[in-house]
Scaffold this active site. Structure first.
Site, mmCIF file in Angstrom:
data_model
loop_
_atom_site.group_PDB
_atom_site.id
_atom_site.type_symbol
_atom_site.label_atom_id
_atom_site.label_comp_id
_atom_site.label_asym_id
_atom_site.label_seq_id
_atom_site.Cartn_x
_atom_site.Cartn_y
_atom_site.Cartn_z
ATOM 1 N N ASN A 160 0.817 -1.209 0.000
ATOM 2 C CA ASN A 160 0.000 0.000 0.000
ATOM 3 C C ASN A 160 0.854 1.263 0.000
ATOM 4 O OD1 ASN A 160 -2.098 -1.802 0.145
ATOM 5 N ND2 ASN A 160 -2.413 -1.546 2.336
ATOM 6 N N VAL A 161 0.280 2.315 -0.562
ATOM 7 C CA VAL A 161 0.993 3.594 -0.683
ATOM 8 C C VAL A 161 0.329 4.684 0.154
ATOM 9 C CG1 VAL A 161 1.915 3.053 -2.971
ATOM 10 C CG2 VAL A 161 -0.318 4.160 -2.788
ATOM 11 N N HIS A 204 5.952 -0.637 -2.557
ATOM 12 C CA HIS A 204 5.613 0.137 -3.764
ATOM 13 C C HIS A 204 5.666 1.638 -3.532
ATOM 14 C CE1 HIS A 204 3.258 -3.641 -5.214
ATOM 15 N NE2 HIS A 204 4.539 -3.711 -5.515
ATOM 16 N N CYS A 223 16.381 14.821 -10.947
ATOM 17 C CA CYS A 223 17.383 15.124 -9.910
ATOM 18 C C CYS A 223 17.143 14.346 -8.626
ATOM 19 C CB CYS A 223 17.406 16.624 -9.611
ATOM 20 S SG CYS A 223 15.979 17.225 -8.676
ATOM 21 N N CYS A 243 9.799 20.745 -10.909
ATOM 22 C CA CYS A 243 10.609 20.471 -9.730
ATOM 23 C C CYS A 243 11.353 21.755 -9.346
ATOM 24 C CB CYS A 243 11.596 19.353 -10.021
ATOM 25 S SG CYS A 243 12.918 19.174 -8.792
ATOM 26 N N SER A 298 -4.532 -8.998 0.456
ATOM 27 C CA SER A 298 -3.855 -8.961 -0.843
ATOM 28 C C SER A 298 -4.188 -10.210 -1.642
ATOM 29 C CB SER A 298 -2.336 -8.864 -0.665
ATOM 30 O OG SER A 298 -1.676 -8.952 -1.929
ATOM 31 N N SER A 299 -4.466 -10.033 -2.921
ATOM 32 C CA SER A 299 -4.678 -11.164 -3.820
ATOM 33 C C SER A 299 -3.361 -11.612 -4.451
ATOM 34 C CB SER A 299 -5.683 -10.790 -4.913
ATOM 35 O OG SER A 299 -5.177 -9.707 -5.683
ATOM 36 N N LEU A 320 -10.389 -11.455 1.572
ATOM 37 C CA LEU A 320 -11.688 -11.722 0.966
ATOM 38 C C LEU A 320 -11.494 -12.045 -0.509
ATOM 39 C CD1 LEU A 320 -13.996 -8.967 2.516
ATOM 40 C CD2 LEU A 320 -14.344 -11.436 2.673
ATOM 41 N N GLY A 321 -11.917 -13.228 -0.933
ATOM 42 C CA GLY A 321 -11.775 -13.606 -2.333
ATOM 43 C C GLY A 321 -10.496 -14.372 -2.601
#
Length: 392
Positions: A138-139, A156, A167, A236, A305-306, A331-332
């Protein structure tokens, strides 16, 4: 490299069989986290005897964020969704306009969101010594917010800041959001209107769609037929002050338009979110740190997480190759899950592996309570025995 898996996912395999109810799942996960290290575990001089946790978008759903493949996930309900790829972002000015416009609209809700009960449960599991490291796909930065003292590797990256692709200078997202508002007054007014009417109060795709919006992961809001080509973004500031040399050692050019936005005549100064985009390679140092976290643990628990991205799936594959017991709370279906439990004994009670398909925020806090009860039972028995002996 972060590449999404687009193949069909299998239905969840429930292990052990009685983990098919919330009560059964809680009991199995309690045994899994409290069990001693497996005698089959590959020896490691750095082993800490604890569980390494791997989390995905499912753990943040209760915080109001969208996931990818849950029952209300983006890939489930929005079949046309396609995330932006790294090469597209870095090479295409128009693609960046579209990305930053959608991100501009979605950032407010992401910024307001907070860790949920599952994140706080992870904190308690770390404090009690059950979890040694957290690896998250997750981010949203919820893990470091909820448990700053428990080592967390953001596989990630994160959305809380940006990085210049030329830079490598970092810039806080809050500051960048203010610049986007200043450069895009019409979009800022549109955002203010959506916030006032409550159009962004839900991350549920059906509710967003009813209001003419599409909710996508990573703080992304799509407004069909919106004039994305009018959106502008800043350069930037480090490159603007001191244009860097390019890879061929030539001098870069960083120019602004009349209102102070990045000009397409520029050859540097492009900011991107500090996340690993699809098609972008994960830094070698991050991959090594993730592998080390796996190698020093005695078991692995996957939550929310899948494992649809190879960067996450390969870590579970590594754990399995070391004969580590694997637990999955999601789930799943999960990519390749049948291979995780192919050799699990029929009489396994959860100690040697667990797979349950339940809501993370409802299950994990109860697991912590169970573990606390187990930990207090020996102490209570010892106190009782001491009192009995003192009677003589």
């Amino acid at each position: 490299m972060r590449i999404p898996y687009t193949g069909p996912l299998p239905p969840p395999i429930i292990v052990p069989r009685n983990a098919n109810t919330p009560t059964g799942a809680i009991s199995a996960l309690t045994r899994f986290l409290s069990a001693p290290a497996s005698p089959l575990l590959a020896a490691s001089p750095s082993s800490n005897g604890r569980t390494v946790l791997l989390t995905g978008a499912g753990i943040s759903v209760a915080s109001g964020l969208a996931d990818y493949r849950g029952t209300a996930g983006t890939y489930t309900l929005n079949k046309t969704y396609r995330p932006i790829y790294y090469n597209e972002f870095t090479s295409n000015h128009e693609a960046r306009k579209r990305y930053w416009a959608r991100s501009f609209l979605g950032w407010t809700n992401l910024h307001k969101a907070q860790p949920n009960a599952a994140h706080w449960a992870v904190r308690k599991l770390g404090e009690r010594g059950y979890i040694g490291d957290v690896i998250t796909q997750n981010v949203d930065s919820f893990h470091p917010l909820a448990h700053p003292d428990l080592p967390t590797l953001e596989l990630h990256g994160y959305l809380r800041s940006l990085v210049c692709i030329h830079c490598r200078n970092h810039l806080p997202r809050k500051e960048f959001q203010q610049s986007l508002s200043r450069l895009n007054p019409a979009w800022a007014a549109f955002l203010a209107e959506m916030l006032e009417t409550g159009a962004l109060n839900s991350e549920h795709p059906d509710e967003r769609r009813a209001k003419g919006l599409k909710s996508n992961p990573d703080g992304d809001v799509d407004v069909p037929d919106a004039p994305y080509n009018t959106f502008r973004y800043p350069a930037c500031p480090a490159c603007l002050a001191n244009p860097p040399r390019l890879a061929d050692r030539s001098q870069s050019i960083v120019q602004l338009d009349a209102d102070g936005a990045w000009s397409p005549q520029s050859t540097a100064g492009v900011l991107k979110p500090a996340v690993v985009m699809f098609g972008e390679s994960i830094a070698s140092s991050v991959k090594l740190a993730a592998e080390q976290a796996i190698d020093q643990a005695s078991r692995m628990l996957v939550i929310g997480s899948s494992l649809a991205t190879y960067s996450a799936w390969r870590l579970v594959k590594r754990a399995k190759e070391r004969n580590m017991p694997i637990g999955v709370l999601n789930l799943g279906g999960v990519r390749g899950e049948e291979s995780f439990y192919a050799d699990t004994p029929a009489d396994n009670d959860g100690s040697l592996g667990v797979r349950c398909s339940e809501s993370v925020d409802k299950i994990l806090p109860s697991v912590v309570q169970n573990l606390d009860m187990l930990a207090s039972a020996p102490a209570m028995a010892e106190t009782s025995e001491t009192q009995d002996n003192s009677a003589y």
